[in-house]
Design a protein around this motif. Structure first.
Motif, PDB file in Angstrom:
ATOM      1  N   LEU A   1       0.990  -1.364   0.075  1.00 39.67           N
ATOM      2  CA  LEU A   1       0.128  -0.029   0.040  1.00 39.67           C
ATOM      3  C   LEU A   1       0.929   1.470  -0.014  1.00 39.67           C
ATOM      4  O   LEU A   1       0.524   2.536  -0.637  1.00 39.67           O
ATOM      5  N   ARG A   2       2.116   1.192   0.465  1.00 39.24           N
ATOM      6  CA  ARG A   2       2.718   2.446   0.626  1.00 39.24           C
ATOM      7  C   ARG A   2       3.408   2.925  -0.694  1.00 39.24           C
ATOM      8  O   ARG A   2       3.348   3.992  -0.782  1.00 39.24           O
ATOM      9  N   SER A   3       3.775   1.981  -1.490  1.00 43.41           N
ATOM     10  CA  SER A   3       4.353   2.377  -2.912  1.00 43.41           C
ATOM     11  C   SER A   3       3.342   3.106  -3.787  1.00 43.41           C
ATOM     12  O   SER A   3       3.591   4.276  -4.103  1.00 43.41           O
TER      13      SER A   3
ATOM     14  N   ARG B   1       0.740  10.350  -4.192  1.00 45.57           N
ATOM     15  CA  ARG B   1       0.864  11.513  -3.589  1.00 45.57           C
ATOM     16  C   ARG B   1       1.939  12.377  -4.322  1.00 45.57           C
ATOM     17  O   ARG B   1       1.960  13.675  -4.398  1.00 45.57           O
ATOM     18  N   THR B   2       2.980  11.708  -4.968  1.00 43.24           N
ATOM     19  CA  THR B   2       4.146  12.495  -5.704  1.00 43.24           C
ATOM     20  C   THR B   2       3.318  13.129  -7.077  1.00 43.24           C
ATOM     21  O   THR B   2       3.590  14.360  -7.183  1.00 43.24           O
TER      22      THR B   2
ATOM     23  N   ARG C   1      -5.246   0.911  -8.965  1.00 44.40           N
ATOM     24  CA  ARG C   1      -4.382  -0.355  -8.330  1.00 44.40           C
ATOM     25  C   ARG C   1      -4.827  -0.331  -6.865  1.00 44.40           C
ATOM     26  O   ARG C   1      -4.755  -1.478  -6.235  1.00 44.40           O
ATOM     27  N   LEU C   2      -4.746   0.941  -6.155  1.00 45.91           N
ATOM     28  CA  LEU C   2      -5.207   0.655  -4.730  1.00 45.91           C
ATOM     29  C   LEU C   2      -6.553   0.138  -4.468  1.00 45.91           C
ATOM     30  O   LEU C   2      -6.624  -0.542  -3.371  1.00 45.91           O
ATOM     31  N   GLN C   3      -7.488   0.416  -5.330  1.00 41.80           N
ATOM     32  CA  GLN C   3      -8.543  -0.115  -5.147  1.00 41.80           C
ATOM     33  C   GLN C   3      -8.682  -1.590  -5.334  1.00 41.80           C
ATOM     34  O   GLN C   3      -9.231  -2.511  -4.683  1.00 41.80           O
TER      35      GLN C   3
ATOM     36  N   ALA D   1       0.015  -7.696  -7.696  1.00 38.04           N
ATOM     37  CA  ALA D   1       0.369  -7.580  -6.002  1.00 38.04           C
ATOM     38  C   ALA D   1       0.862  -8.862  -5.569  1.00 38.04           C
ATOM     39  O   ALA D   1       0.998  -8.813  -4.326  1.00 38.04           O
ATOM     40  N   GLY D   2       0.777 -10.037  -6.184  1.00 41.56           N
ATOM     41  CA  GLY D   2       1.062 -11.205  -5.670  1.00 41.56           C
ATOM     42  C   GLY D   2      -0.129 -11.919  -4.853  1.00 41.56           C
ATOM     43  O   GLY D   2       0.219 -12.879  -4.023  1.00 41.56           O
ATOM     44  N   LEU D   3      -1.242 -11.491  -5.129  1.00 48.21           N
ATOM     45  CA  LEU D   3      -2.434 -12.031  -4.318  1.00 48.21           C
ATOM     46  C   LEU D   3      -3.025 -13.010  -4.914  1.00 48.21           C
ATOM     47  O   LEU D   3      -4.072 -13.639  -4.557  1.00 48.21           O
ATOM     48  N   GLY D   4      -3.117 -12.956  -6.263  1.00 51.07           N
ATOM     49  CA  GLY D   4      -4.358 -13.677  -7.379  1.00 51.07           C
ATOM     50  C   GLY D   4      -4.101 -15.118  -7.004  1.00 51.07           C
ATOM     51  O   GLY D   4      -5.128 -15.777  -6.569  1.00 51.07           O
ATOM     52  N   LEU D   5      -2.905 -15.663  -7.091  1.00 50.90           N
ATOM     53  CA  LEU D   5      -2.837 -17.187  -6.741  1.00 50.90           C
ATOM     54  C   LEU D   5      -3.050 -17.513  -5.478  1.00 50.90           C
ATOM     55  O   LEU D   5      -3.670 -18.620  -5.110  1.00 50.90           O
TER      56      LEU D   5
END
Length: 501
Positions: free
Chosen positions: A282-284, A290-291, A318-320, A451-455
């Motif tokens: 989430l930070r990235s 913000r930038t 992407r955040l959503q 994000a590495g969560l799909g699988l």
């Protein structure tokens, strides 16, 4: 001599003292139970000891009453048998007119007295010389009766048991009284009572001590387990309770507790790792967003604003997606047993593929007919979508979806495979790709929006359906294989196009 208790024939039923005591305690049993609950021992050790003492005390009391009654009845029966034998013999002499041949009482009898119907003493032993007749009333007819004298007509120190035998003679009814002392009965009764009075408390004390020691030794490991668990906090999940060397229930309890602590430690580690990974992920995008917003605020040229806003919108999307994936994982982890319905898996896969017309690589399908499973349509659709997203992310020119059945006739399964012609998965990473926030090529996956969560989500969803999801060997590209049990023939059918709850 009238102060005697009327005798009864042996064997007559009578209420025993324990029975009378139990009947008397009937109305107060609830109060006793309440008092025991309020003022009884508070520990298991104390309750076990008190329970053992109470049970042994009750058994000892019943056994003592029974022993005393049996001993007394046996001795009294022996005394009566000897006296009755002599009384019958003398009654036969009286019936034949041979009272002059009556001898002194044999061993087992203390006196003999023969009385006629008018109350005159016809014969008596020397120790009753000059004594009046024993009979308080004239006998009604021939027969045998037993009496216990509660006075001491002969100056004896013990009670007397008198056998009365009445018979017909030529001169009328004659009654023979033969008395025997109950000194042996009384002595045995006193000795047994004294032994029980001394041995009973000693036995109860021994039972209490043994039970206290045994329960203390048995519950010692339990107390050690309790003390260790009480000191374990969320930061000390690496600690384990001591396992006693025995192979009893306490040892199995300690092993089960350690296994539970293993699962808690593993769950806590996964949770902390998940929070750390989620914070990093989430930070990235938040930093990039913000930038971009700060640049858009600093740029005064309106022509550059659409490009800056488009980039910010992309990071927002992407955040959503990441937030949605995290929410879904939380729901999966807390999910209750699946409320499944019968579905045609081929229809679910076909609908998921047809809903993706804009895929970069066309998807070729090979779907078997009649492959029915029990599951949740929305979750199974999410599995197919995640597998296709992974294949589209790395495929070159080919993505295939194959659905078939496999296994023995008694245990057939549905097999769903998604293949692509991408770079493939190294053998050492075929399990790691299903871990949360895992990316084999971090920069490439981040560029493609993964994000590495799909699988990880797909494997959890398949696991909730009782199946497995693995990365199978493939000569080219990657092959992800999901295996689900087929629906039994008796399960209800539902329309696969209607979303399941």
């Amino acid at each position: 001599m009238a102060d005697r208790a009327p005798g009864a024939t042996p064997g007559a039923p009578a209420a025993t003292p324990p029975a009378r005591a139990l009947r008397a305690l009937g109305p107060v049993r609830p109060r006793l139970r309440l008092l025991l609950r309020r003022f009884g021992p508070a520990t298991v050790r104390g309750r076990a000891t008190a329970g053992a003492v109470l049970v042994v005390a009750a058994a000892l009391a019943l056994a003592s009453f029974a022993l005393l009654a049996l001993l007394k009845a046996n001795l009294l029966r022996n005394a009566e048998r000897d006296a009755e034998r002599q009384a019958v013999t003398i009654a036969r002499l009286a019936a034949t007119g041979g009272l002059d041949r009556m001898r002194a009482p044999l061993p087992g009898a203390d006196f003999v007295q023969v009385v006629n119907a008018r109350g005159r003493v016809l014969r008596a032993t020397p120790n009753l010389a000059g004594a009046p007749a024993f009979g308080p009333a004239k006998p009604a007819g021939p027969g045998t009766a037993f009496h216990t004298w509660r006075v001491r007509p002969l100056g004896a120190e013990h009670r007397l048991r008198v056998v009365q035998v009445t018979t017909d003679t030529p001169q009328g009814l004659v009654t023979v009284y033969v008395g025997t002392s109950l000194r042996d009965v009384d002595a045995a009764d006193d000795t047994t009572t004294a032994a029980l009075a001394v041995g009973g408390p000693l036995l109860l004390l021994t039972v209490a001590l043994v039970t206290w020691r045994v329960t203390g030794r048995a519950l010692g490991p339990v107390e050690a387990i309790r003390a260790e668990v009480a000191e374990i906090t969320d930061r000390d999940l690496h600690r384990r309770v001591p396992v006693p060397p025995t192979r009893d229930e306490v040892a199995r309890l300690a092993q089960t507790m350690n296994a539970t602590l293993d699962r808690l430690e593993s769950s806590g580690h996964r949770q902390r790792q998940f929070i750390a990974d989620a914070s990093h992920e989430l930070r990235s995008p938040i930093t990039v967003l913000r930038t971009q917003l700060e640049v858009a605020l600093a740029v005064r040229d309106p022509e550059l604003w659409p490009e800056l806003i488009a980039g910010a919108l992309e990071d927002t999307e992407r955040l959503q997606r990441l937030a949605s994936d995290l929410l879904l994982l939380a729901r999966i982890d807390a999910a209750q047993p699946l409320a499944a319905v019968r579905l045609d898996l081929g229809d679910v896969v076909r609908a998921a593929v047809e809903s993706r017309p804009g895929d970069r690589v066309p998807v070729r399908t090979e779907l078997g007919a009649g492959v029915e499973v029990e599951g949740n349509e929305l979750w199974l659709t999410r599995v197919v979508t995640n597998l296709l997203d992974n294949a589209q992310r790395f495929a070159g020119r080919r993505v295939e979806v194959v659905l078939r059945t496999a296994g023995d006739p008694g245990a057939r399964t549905a097999v769903l495979e998604v293949l692509d012609d991408g770079p493939g998965i190294p053998p050492g990473d075929r399990e790691r790709i299903f871990e949360r926030f895992t990316r084999l090529d971090d920069s490439r996956s981040r560029d493609h929006g993964g994000a590495g969560l799909g699988l990880a989500i797909a494997r959890d969803l398949i696991g909730h359906h009782g199946g497995t999801l693995t990365a199978a060997p493939s000569p080219e590209g990657a092959r992800l294989r999901a295996v689900l049990p087929l629906a039994p023939a008796s399960s209800p059918r539902t329309d696969p196009r209607r979303p399941a709850a």
